[in-house]
Design a protein around this motif. Structure first.
Motif, short mmCIF file in Angstrom:
data_model
loop_
_atom_site.label_atom_id
_atom_site.label_comp_id
_atom_site.label_asym_id
_atom_site.label_seq_id
_atom_site.Cartn_x
_atom_site.Cartn_y
_atom_site.Cartn_z
N ALA A 144 -17.68 20.73 -13.18
CA ALA A 144 -17.08 19.96 -12.08
C ALA A 144 -17.07 20.79 -10.79
N ALA A 145 -16.81 22.08 -10.89
CA ALA A 145 -16.84 22.94 -9.71
C ALA A 145 -18.26 23.00 -9.13
N ASP A 146 -19.26 23.07 -10.01
CA ASP A 146 -20.65 23.02 -9.54
C ASP A 146 -20.91 21.73 -8.78
N GLN A 147 -20.44 20.62 -9.31
CA GLN A 147 -20.67 19.32 -8.69
C GLN A 147 -19.95 19.19 -7.35
N LEU A 148 -18.70 19.62 -7.31
CA LEU A 148 -17.95 19.56 -6.05
C LEU A 148 -18.58 20.48 -5.01
N HIS A 149 -19.00 21.64 -5.44
CA HIS A 149 -19.64 22.58 -4.51
C HIS A 149 -20.91 21.97 -3.93
N LEU A 150 -21.67 21.30 -4.77
CA LEU A 150 -22.89 20.63 -4.31
C LEU A 150 -22.53 19.55 -3.27
N LEU A 151 -21.46 18.83 -3.51
CA LEU A 151 -21.02 17.81 -2.54
C LEU A 151 -20.60 18.45 -1.22
N VAL A 152 -19.90 19.57 -1.27
CA VAL A 152 -19.50 20.27 -0.04
C VAL A 152 -20.75 20.65 0.75
N GLU A 153 -21.70 21.28 0.08
CA GLU A 153 -22.94 21.70 0.76
C GLU A 153 -23.68 20.48 1.30
N GLY A 154 -23.68 19.40 0.55
CA GLY A 154 -24.35 18.18 0.99
C GLY A 154 -23.71 17.57 2.23
N VAL A 155 -22.39 17.57 2.28
CA VAL A 155 -21.70 17.05 3.47
C VAL A 155 -22.10 17.85 4.70
N LEU A 156 -22.12 19.16 4.56
CA LEU A 156 -22.46 20.01 5.70
C LEU A 156 -23.91 19.79 6.15
N ALA A 157 -24.81 19.65 5.20
CA ALA A 157 -26.22 19.42 5.55
C ALA A 157 -26.40 18.03 6.16
N ALA A 158 -25.82 17.02 5.53
CA ALA A 158 -25.96 15.66 6.04
C ALA A 158 -25.29 15.50 7.40
N GLY A 159 -24.18 16.17 7.59
CA GLY A 159 -23.50 16.09 8.87
C GLY A 159 -24.33 16.65 10.01
N ALA A 160 -25.10 17.68 9.71
CA ALA A 160 -25.97 18.28 10.73
C ALA A 160 -27.21 17.43 10.96
N ALA A 161 -27.77 16.90 9.89
CA ALA A 161 -29.02 16.15 9.99
C ALA A 161 -28.83 14.72 10.49
N ASN A 162 -27.66 14.15 10.20
CA ASN A 162 -27.41 12.74 10.53
C ASN A 162 -26.04 12.58 11.19
N PRO A 163 -25.90 13.05 12.42
CA PRO A 163 -24.59 12.97 13.09
C PRO A 163 -24.07 11.52 13.12
N THR A 165 -22.61 9.83 10.70
CA THR A 165 -22.73 9.05 9.46
C THR A 165 -21.54 9.21 8.52
N HIS A 166 -20.65 10.13 8.78
CA HIS A 166 -19.46 10.37 7.96
C HIS A 166 -19.77 10.66 6.50
N PRO A 167 -20.57 11.68 6.23
CA PRO A 167 -20.90 12.00 4.84
C PRO A 167 -19.70 12.47 4.02
N GLY A 168 -18.67 12.94 4.67
CA GLY A 168 -17.48 13.36 3.94
C GLY A 168 -16.81 12.20 3.22
N ARG A 169 -16.89 11.03 3.81
CA ARG A 169 -16.29 9.84 3.17
C ARG A 169 -17.03 9.50 1.89
N ALA A 170 -18.35 9.49 1.97
CA ALA A 170 -19.15 9.19 0.78
C ALA A 170 -18.96 10.26 -0.29
N ALA A 171 -18.92 11.51 0.13
CA ALA A 171 -18.73 12.60 -0.82
C ALA A 171 -17.35 12.55 -1.47
N LYS A 172 -16.35 12.14 -0.70
CA LYS A 172 -15.00 12.03 -1.26
C LYS A 172 -14.96 10.99 -2.38
N ALA A 173 -15.67 9.88 -2.20
CA ALA A 173 -15.71 8.86 -3.24
C ALA A 173 -16.37 9.40 -4.50
N LEU A 174 -17.44 10.17 -4.33
CA LEU A 174 -18.09 10.79 -5.49
C LEU A 174 -17.18 11.85 -6.12
#
Length: 179
Positions: A144-163, A165-174
């Motif tokens: 679960a920590a691996d999965q959450l960490h992947l989501l954290v990294e994904g939010v940061l990458a998506a936030g930079a690539a797609n301003p 879009t609120h990737p934190g909201r989608a990641a929070k649901a996951l």
């Protein structure tokens, strides 16, 4: 007025975030208003300066994660999900340029001393997540920590690539399904 070491750190933190780790030494020296000698005396060169900037920001960022969770209260699930609200806020700011640790890892040579710093940062963030999952009584806290960490990294990458879009909201649901 801060001394040369602190001015170099402040200038490098700002310039490497805004322009990447390839920012030139002359630009760093000019922004810090210091002589070249100060760079070598305090950091041994640009590589040492970049590693120290990352070390310093890692401490600050890890403290921000802990503060975010502390503000969310005592429930481990709520504390973990609060991270994604905060990340969504961070990536939505106009000054957000992405994850400085990922950017450094992608732009620096494999033998650069900064990689040890970024690896340590990620290990400590993972441990922070894992600790909360342990407190939650999660049946598989390591995965679960691996999965959450992947989501954290994904939010940061998506936030930079797609301003915007609120990737934190989608990641929070996951994340809610993980915790």
């Amino acid at each position: 007025m801060p001394g040369p070491r602190e001015r170099l750190l402040e200038a490098a933190e700002r310039l490497t975030y805004d322009h990447g780790t390839t920012v030139g030494v002359d630009a760093l020296l000019k922004a810090a208003n210091v002589a070249r000698r100060s760079l070598y005396e305090h950091f041994g060169g640009k590589d040492g300066l970049i590693a120290e900037v990352l070390r310093r920001t890692a401490e600050e960022d890890l403290a921000k994660y802990a503060t975010t969770m502390d503000r969310a209260g005592d429930d481990p699930r709520t504390r973990l999900l609060a991270i994604f609200d905060e990340l969504d806020r961070v990536v939505s700011t106009p000054t957000f340029r992405g994850c400085r640790y990922l950017a450094a890892d992608l732009s620096l040579t494999p033998d650069h001393p900064a990689h040890e710093v970024t690896r340590n940062y990620r290990e400590r963030l993972h441990a922070l997540l894992r600790t909360e999952l342990d407190h939650l009584g999660h049946p598989d806290p390591a995965t679960a920590a691996d999965q959450l960490h992947l989501l954290v990294e994904g939010v940061l990458a998506a936030g930079a690539a797609n301003p915007g879009t609120h990737p934190g909201r989608a990641a929070k649901a996951l994340a809610a399904t993980i915790v």
